[in-house]
Design a protein around this motif. Sequence first.
Motif, PDB file in Angstrom:
ATOM      1  N   GLY A  35     -59.238   1.011  73.431  1.00 32.91           N
ATOM      2  CA  GLY A  35     -60.557   1.556  73.129  1.00 32.91           C
ATOM      3  C   GLY A  35     -61.401   0.539  72.390  1.00 32.91           C
ATOM      4  N   THR A  36     -62.100   1.003  71.357  1.00 36.56           N
ATOM      5  CA  THR A  36     -62.945   0.117  70.547  1.00 36.56           C
ATOM      6  C   THR A  36     -62.315  -0.171  69.189  1.00 36.56           C
ATOM      7  N   LYS A  37     -61.058   0.246  68.975  1.00 33.69           N
ATOM      8  CA  LYS A  37     -60.455   0.149  67.646  1.00 33.69           C
ATOM      9  C   LYS A  37     -59.561  -1.079  67.486  1.00 33.69           C
ATOM     10  N   PHE A  38     -59.077  -1.609  68.586  1.00 29.67           N
ATOM     11  CA  PHE A  38     -58.080  -2.682  68.462  1.00 29.67           C
ATOM     12  C   PHE A  38     -58.074  -3.496  69.737  1.00 29.67           C
ATOM     13  N   SER A  39     -58.026  -4.824  69.592  1.00 27.96           N
ATOM     14  CA  SER A  39     -57.972  -5.698  70.770  1.00 27.96           C
ATOM     15  C   SER A  39     -57.217  -6.971  70.421  1.00 27.96           C
ATOM     16  N   LEU A  40     -56.723  -7.630  71.449  1.00 27.17           N
ATOM     17  CA  LEU A  40     -56.038  -8.905  71.290  1.00 27.17           C
ATOM     18  C   LEU A  40     -56.238  -9.724  72.556  1.00 27.17           C
ATOM     19  N   TRP A  41     -55.912 -11.025  72.435  1.00 23.98           N
ATOM     20  CA  TRP A  41     -56.038 -11.946  73.564  1.00 23.98           C
ATOM     21  C   TRP A  41     -54.659 -12.495  73.891  1.00 23.98           C
ATOM     22  N   VAL A  42     -54.256 -12.414  75.136  1.00 25.59           N
ATOM     23  CA  VAL A  42     -52.995 -13.001  75.589  1.00 25.59           C
ATOM     24  C   VAL A  42     -53.296 -14.406  76.089  1.00 25.59           C
ATOM     25  N   THR A  43     -52.700 -15.408  75.445  1.00 25.17           N
ATOM     26  CA  THR A  43     -52.988 -16.798  75.788  1.00 25.17           C
ATOM     27  C   THR A  43     -51.867 -17.470  76.579  1.00 25.17           C
ATOM     28  N   ARG A  44     -50.621 -17.009  76.379  1.00 31.35           N
ATOM     29  CA  ARG A  44     -49.498 -17.588  77.122  1.00 31.35           C
ATOM     30  C   ARG A  44     -48.472 -16.501  77.433  1.00 31.35           C
ATOM     31  N   ARG A  45     -47.679 -16.783  78.441  1.00 33.43           N
ATOM     32  CA  ARG A  45     -46.634 -15.861  78.864  1.00 33.43           C
ATOM     33  C   ARG A  45     -45.356 -16.650  79.092  1.00 33.43           C
ATOM     34  N   GLY A  46     -44.251 -16.187  78.527  1.00 30.86           N
ATOM     35  CA  GLY A  46     -43.000 -16.919  78.659  1.00 30.86           C
ATOM     36  C   GLY A  46     -41.792 -16.010  78.658  1.00 30.86           C
ATOM     37  N   VAL A  47     -40.627 -16.624  78.660  1.00 25.01           N
ATOM     38  CA  VAL A  47     -39.352 -15.904  78.693  1.00 25.01           C
ATOM     39  C   VAL A  47     -38.455 -16.474  77.595  1.00 25.01           C
TER      40      VAL A  47
END
Length: 205
Positions: free
Chosen positions: A40-52
């Motif tokens: 919604g408008t209460k919380f956000s984040l940015w995913v910059t990398r993906r790994g294992v």
Amino acid sequence: MARGMGAGAGFALLLAAGAAGAQEAPAVACGRQAAQFAAGTKFSLWVTRRGVLTRDNPLRPLSPEVLEVLQVVIRGKAATAYGPDHDNLRRGPAPASLEAQSGGARIRWGETADGLPALLRIRADDSTAVLAELRFQACGDAPKVAEPKRPAAKPAGPAAGANAEPGAERPAKPRSQDRPQPKPQPKPEPTHTPGGFVLPQGAIP
């Protein structure tokens, strides 16, 4: 009559297939950019990398634990979200801290974060309760990560009398009323490494 029933059954199958396809959102593909997710408008984040991350499981020595790891930027700090899949993610610290907590296991990062689903679920650390459901918003440039402040190092001065010659007269110590009073120094801000991102109250839409 049988022919009409066959046509009706085929039409029903097409409707079912279309409904199933509509429920499956396309995978997120942002290339070299970051992917923004929000509750919604209460919380956000940015995913910059993906790994294992593959680490040993004490309960199953012959079956190592394979975890999906997402490097995220939230409120100017680097953190991670990790778990067996994107529907069962846990909040984690910065990548280096997560590797240290995993016995030194290294995260194998991919070139991009492509292939993420449109919905990420963050669950509580000690239960299966859902803390937040984050939906994909847009591709873009993630905010810059703020570097932790470090206290200024005090210059090391020579020890008083360390190099004084034997028998040399030492200067008289000034009286307490003649000594300049030191100015009060402001307390340095505590420095710490974020242990993991914190979800604000009411983040669940």
